[in-house]
Design a protein around this motif. Structure first.
Motif, PDB file in Angstrom:
ATOM      1  N   ALA A   1     -43.270  26.258 -40.855  1.00 43.06           N
ATOM      2  CA  ALA A   1     -43.142  27.271 -41.914  1.00 43.06           C
ATOM      3  C   ALA A   1     -42.824  28.604 -41.250  1.00 43.06           C
ATOM      4  CB  ALA A   1     -44.447  27.361 -42.701  1.00 43.06           C
ATOM      5  N   GLY A   2     -41.833  29.301 -41.781  1.00 39.27           N
ATOM      6  CA  GLY A   2     -41.422  30.564 -41.171  1.00 39.27           C
ATOM      7  C   GLY A   2     -40.212  30.392 -40.264  1.00 39.27           C
ATOM      8  N   ALA A   3     -39.863  29.123 -39.981  1.00 38.58           N
ATOM      9  CA  ALA A   3     -38.621  28.822 -39.245  1.00 38.58           C
ATOM     10  C   ALA A   3     -37.917  27.670 -39.965  1.00 38.58           C
ATOM     11  CB  ALA A   3     -38.909  28.450 -37.796  1.00 38.58           C
ATOM     12  N   ASP A   4     -38.144  27.578 -41.278  1.00 40.38           N
ATOM     13  CA  ASP A   4     -37.728  26.396 -42.050  1.00 40.38           C
ATOM     14  C   ASP A   4     -36.341  26.562 -42.670  1.00 40.38           C
ATOM     15  OD1 ASP A   4     -38.920  28.416 -43.508  1.00 40.38           O
ATOM     16  OD2 ASP A   4     -39.800  27.078 -45.000  1.00 40.38           O
ATOM     17  N   SER A   5     -35.388  26.949 -41.849  1.00 36.90           N
ATOM     18  CA  SER A   5     -34.040  27.202 -42.386  1.00 36.90           C
ATOM     19  C   SER A   5     -33.362  25.918 -42.867  1.00 36.90           C
ATOM     20  CB  SER A   5     -33.181  27.910 -41.337  1.00 36.90           C
ATOM     21  OG  SER A   5     -33.371  27.373 -40.065  1.00 36.90           O
TER      22      SER A   5
ATOM     23  N   ARG B   1     -31.422  22.667 -47.325  1.00 36.84           N
ATOM     24  CA  ARG B   1     -31.316  21.353 -47.948  1.00 36.84           C
ATOM     25  C   ARG B   1     -31.686  21.434 -49.426  1.00 36.84           C
ATOM     26  NH1 ARG B   1     -31.115  15.946 -46.266  1.00 36.84           N
ATOM     27  NH2 ARG B   1     -32.630  14.632 -47.303  1.00 36.84           N
ATOM     28  N   ALA B   2     -32.761  22.177 -49.700  1.00 40.41           N
ATOM     29  CA  ALA B   2     -33.204  22.335 -51.090  1.00 40.41           C
ATOM     30  C   ALA B   2     -32.131  23.059 -51.910  1.00 40.41           C
ATOM     31  CB  ALA B   2     -34.527  23.098 -51.133  1.00 40.41           C
ATOM     32  N   ALA B   3     -31.452  24.016 -51.291  1.00 42.94           N
ATOM     33  CA  ALA B   3     -30.450  24.818 -52.006  1.00 42.94           C
ATOM     34  C   ALA B   3     -29.095  24.105 -52.063  1.00 42.94           C
ATOM     35  CB  ALA B   3     -30.290  26.173 -51.322  1.00 42.94           C
ATOM     36  N   GLY B   4     -28.913  23.094 -51.183  1.00 42.29           N
ATOM     37  CA  GLY B   4     -27.646  22.384 -51.156  1.00 42.29           C
ATOM     38  C   GLY B   4     -26.542  23.145 -50.435  1.00 42.29           C
ATOM     39  N   ARG B   5     -26.903  24.188 -49.724  1.00 43.15           N
ATOM     40  CA  ARG B   5     -25.938  24.959 -48.918  1.00 43.15           C
ATOM     41  C   ARG B   5     -26.735  25.695 -47.840  1.00 43.15           C
ATOM     42  NH1 ARG B   5     -26.940  30.207 -50.336  1.00 43.15           N
ATOM     43  NH2 ARG B   5     -28.182  30.257 -52.220  1.00 43.15           N
ATOM     44  N   VAL B   6     -26.034  26.189 -46.810  1.00 42.54           N
ATOM     45  CA  VAL B   6     -26.737  26.888 -45.730  1.00 42.54           C
ATOM     46  C   VAL B   6     -27.302  28.213 -46.232  1.00 42.54           C
ATOM     47  CG1 VAL B   6     -26.475  28.018 -43.492  1.00 42.54           C
ATOM     48  CG2 VAL B   6     -25.430  25.783 -43.881  1.00 42.54           C
TER      49      VAL B   6
ATOM     50  N   GLU C   1     -29.634  31.603 -45.333  1.00 48.64           N
ATOM     51  CA  GLU C   1     -30.061  32.384 -44.179  1.00 48.64           C
ATOM     52  C   GLU C   1     -31.464  32.946 -44.409  1.00 48.64           C
ATOM     53  OE1 GLU C   1     -27.072  34.693 -42.248  1.00 48.64           O
ATOM     54  OE2 GLU C   1     -28.472  36.359 -41.927  1.00 48.64           O
ATOM     55  N   LEU C   2     -32.358  32.746 -43.433  1.00 44.20           N
ATOM     56  CA  LEU C   2     -33.710  33.309 -43.537  1.00 44.20           C
ATOM     57  C   LEU C   2     -33.654  34.804 -43.218  1.00 44.20           C
ATOM     58  CD1 LEU C   2     -35.955  30.666 -41.678  1.00 44.20           C
ATOM     59  CD2 LEU C   2     -35.332  30.757 -44.092  1.00 44.20           C
ATOM     60  N   GLU C   3     -34.482  35.584 -43.948  1.00 46.73           N
ATOM     61  CA  GLU C   3     -34.589  37.029 -43.680  1.00 46.73           C
ATOM     62  C   GLU C   3     -35.007  37.251 -42.232  1.00 46.73           C
ATOM     63  OE1 GLU C   3     -34.805  40.304 -45.594  1.00 46.73           O
ATOM     64  OE2 GLU C   3     -33.433  39.021 -46.717  1.00 46.73           O
ATOM     65  N   SER C   4     -36.073  36.560 -41.866  1.00 46.39           N
ATOM     66  CA  SER C   4     -36.625  36.737 -40.525  1.00 46.39           C
ATOM     67  C   SER C   4     -37.387  35.472 -40.150  1.00 46.39           C
ATOM     68  CB  SER C   4     -37.570  37.934 -40.514  1.00 46.39           C
ATOM     69  OG  SER C   4     -38.651  37.674 -41.386  1.00 46.39           O
ATOM     70  N   ILE C   5     -37.706  35.370 -38.876  1.00 46.31           N
ATOM     71  CA  ILE C   5     -38.462  34.218 -38.373  1.00 46.31           C
ATOM     72  C   ILE C   5     -39.911  34.650 -38.209  1.00 46.31           C
ATOM     73  CG2 ILE C   5     -38.704  32.604 -36.451  1.00 46.31           C
ATOM     74  CD1 ILE C   5     -36.097  32.257 -38.107  1.00 46.31           C
ATOM     75  N   THR C   6     -40.810  33.957 -38.888  1.00 43.11           N
ATOM     76  CA  THR C   6     -42.209  34.372 -38.823  1.00 43.11           C
ATOM     77  C   THR C   6     -43.094  33.319 -38.172  1.00 43.11           C
ATOM     78  OG1 THR C   6     -42.499  33.536 -41.074  1.00 43.11           O
ATOM     79  CG2 THR C   6     -42.032  35.884 -40.848  1.00 43.11           C
ATOM     80  N   SER C   7     -42.512  32.231 -37.701  1.00 40.74           N
ATOM     81  CA  SER C   7     -43.301  31.175 -37.058  1.00 40.74           C
ATOM     82  C   SER C   7     -43.530  31.484 -35.584  1.00 40.74           C
ATOM     83  CB  SER C   7     -42.553  29.844 -37.172  1.00 40.74           C
ATOM     84  OG  SER C   7     -43.141  28.872 -36.345  1.00 40.74           O
TER      85      SER C   7
ATOM     86  N   GLY D   1     -36.389  29.101 -34.216  1.00 42.24           N
ATOM     87  CA  GLY D   1     -36.053  30.247 -35.052  1.00 42.24           C
ATOM     88  C   GLY D   1     -34.589  30.596 -35.163  1.00 42.24           C
ATOM     89  N   ALA D   2     -33.772  29.673 -35.619  1.00 41.21           N
ATOM     90  CA  ALA D   2     -32.395  30.020 -35.983  1.00 41.21           C
ATOM     91  C   ALA D   2     -32.450  30.444 -37.450  1.00 41.21           C
ATOM     92  CB  ALA D   2     -31.467  28.836 -35.802  1.00 41.21           C
ATOM     93  N   ARG D   3     -31.931  31.635 -37.755  1.00 42.59           N
ATOM     94  CA  ARG D   3     -32.007  32.083 -39.144  1.00 42.59           C
ATOM     95  C   ARG D   3     -31.124  31.240 -40.044  1.00 42.59           C
ATOM     96  NH1 ARG D   3     -30.382  37.706 -38.693  1.00 42.59           N
ATOM     97  NH2 ARG D   3     -30.394  37.668 -40.944  1.00 42.59           N
ATOM     98  N   ARG D   4     -30.049  30.664 -39.467  1.00 45.07           N
ATOM     99  CA  ARG D   4     -29.244  29.727 -40.261  1.00 45.07           C
ATOM    100  C   ARG D   4     -28.881  28.518 -39.404  1.00 45.07           C
ATOM    101  NH1 ARG D   4     -24.965  32.207 -43.207  1.00 45.07           N
ATOM    102  NH2 ARG D   4     -23.922  30.228 -42.919  1.00 45.07           N
ATOM    103  N   VAL D   5     -28.935  27.354 -40.017  1.00 41.79           N
ATOM    104  CA  VAL D   5     -28.597  26.120 -39.303  1.00 41.79           C
ATOM    105  C   VAL D   5     -27.082  25.933 -39.283  1.00 41.79           C
ATOM    106  CG1 VAL D   5     -30.780  24.969 -39.865  1.00 41.79           C
ATOM    107  CG2 VAL D   5     -28.806  24.710 -41.401  1.00 41.79           C
TER     108      VAL D   5
END
Ligand SMILES: *Cc1c(COP(=O)(O)O)cnc(C)c1O
Length: 313
Positions: A194-198, A203-208, A210-216, A222-226
């Motif tokens: 959790a906090g690095a769950d990009s 997957r839930a959104a069906g598209r890539v 981007e996470l605001e920030s990495i909190t894990s 901690g890649a903000r986008r896969v």
């Protein structure tokens, strides 16, 4: 010309009694923590670096405050070419020192990996220089896939594979290896903290997404986008996404050190946590193949610090 020997090592496949005991199924551990740099990264980056040098590159540039930077540095030393690693401010001194010890130059740029990546691309513009991406490059996936080629020679067909996901390079390579082995029906459990769950969010959104920030605490994940390709491959290959807590990941690191005398980063602990926590998904899927991705950013002092941070000590 004789093909160059790969830079990575063939790692052992351990039939783990402690993990089998914990989860109630046979567990096979692909011991990537035993690569000379402490993680699987050497497979993909070593292959990409070799390929680049064979095509005439005389200098390598990488961006990573972690295991990818170390893999690039080690590869450059083995290939006899200079390496420059651009690291973000957050990269600990111990990791910079390890990268320098491999003979690479380390320069700092920006607050997060994305900034270092942008700068590294600029610095790699001249034609004699090759840029090594930490996870989003087909040569890297093909390099990582060799771990499945080995597992196939070393053991039986798994009922499921457990793997940690950061930017998704390892998982893309894993799926490539499974398909190449004729194991396209073997489901993959892709684990993040959790906090690095990009990946889970994308997957839930069906598209890539981007996470605001990495909190894990698992900064290596901690890649903000896969990688876009991760979504494509996990759509066609049976894949389940799991998010564990930092606490579960750190607890797994501690148990694994006690069980197998190998210290790994929380990034790797995340995957092991799925097994230690007896995840229902794994039930009836023996043997479980776990990619013990490792991580050079682990030490007894850091484990003690992570434990305090998640309230385990
Ligand atoms: C890089 C890395 C990961 C994540 O790999 P991706 O290819 O970014 O998904 C996980 N664990 C360790 C130890 C790593 O070095």
């Amino acid at each position: 010309m004789k093909p160059r020997a790969p830079l990575h090592e063939r790692t052992p496949l351990w039939d783990s009694l402690p993990l089998a005991e914990a989860c109630g199924a046979r567990v096979l551990l692909k011991m990537e923590a035993l690569q000379p740099i402490g993680s699987f990264k050497l497979r993909g980056l070593g292959a990409a670096a070799s390929d680049a040098v064979e095509r005439g590159a005389r200098r390598l540039v990488a961006s990573s405050g972690g295991n990818a930077g170390l893999a690039a540095a080690y590869s450059g030393r083995m290939l006899g070419v200079p390496v420059l690693v651009v690291v973000p401010r957050t990269t600990p001194e111990a990791m910079r020192a390890r990268i320098r010890a491999e003979g690479a130059e380390v320069v700092e740029h920006g607050a997060a990996w994305d900034d270092a990546h942008a700068r590294a691309l600029e610095l790699a513009r001249d034609p004699a220089t090759a840029y090594l991406h930490p996870f989003d490059d087909p040569r890297i996936w093909t390099g990582h896939a060799t771990l499945v080629d080995e597992a196939r020679e070393q053991g039986p067909k798994p009922g499921a594979v457990v793997v940690a996901v950061g930017g998704g390079g390892l998982c893309c390579g894993l799926i490539e290896g499974l398909e190449r082995a004729g194991w396209s029906d073997v489901p993959v459990l892709a684990v993040e903290t959790a906090g690095a769950d990009s990946f889970a969010r994308s997957r839930a959104a069906g598209r890539v997404v981007e996470l605001e920030s990495i909190t894990s605490i698992a900064t290596t994940l901690g890649a903000r986008r896969v990688a876009e390709e991760l979504l494509a491959r996990t759509r066609r290959h049976p894949t389940e996404s799991l998010v564990v807590s930092d606490r579960e990941a750190v607890e797994a690191c501690e148990r694994f050190a006690a069980d197998h005398r190998v210290l790994v980063e929380p990034a790797c602990g995340a995957a092991l946590a799925a097994i230690y926590c007896r995840l229902p998904f794994l039930e009836g899927r023996s043997p479980i193949l776990a990619v013990v991705c490792g991580g050079a950013g682990a030490s007894p002092e850091l484990l003690a610090r992570w434990k305090r941070a998640v309230g385990l000590a």
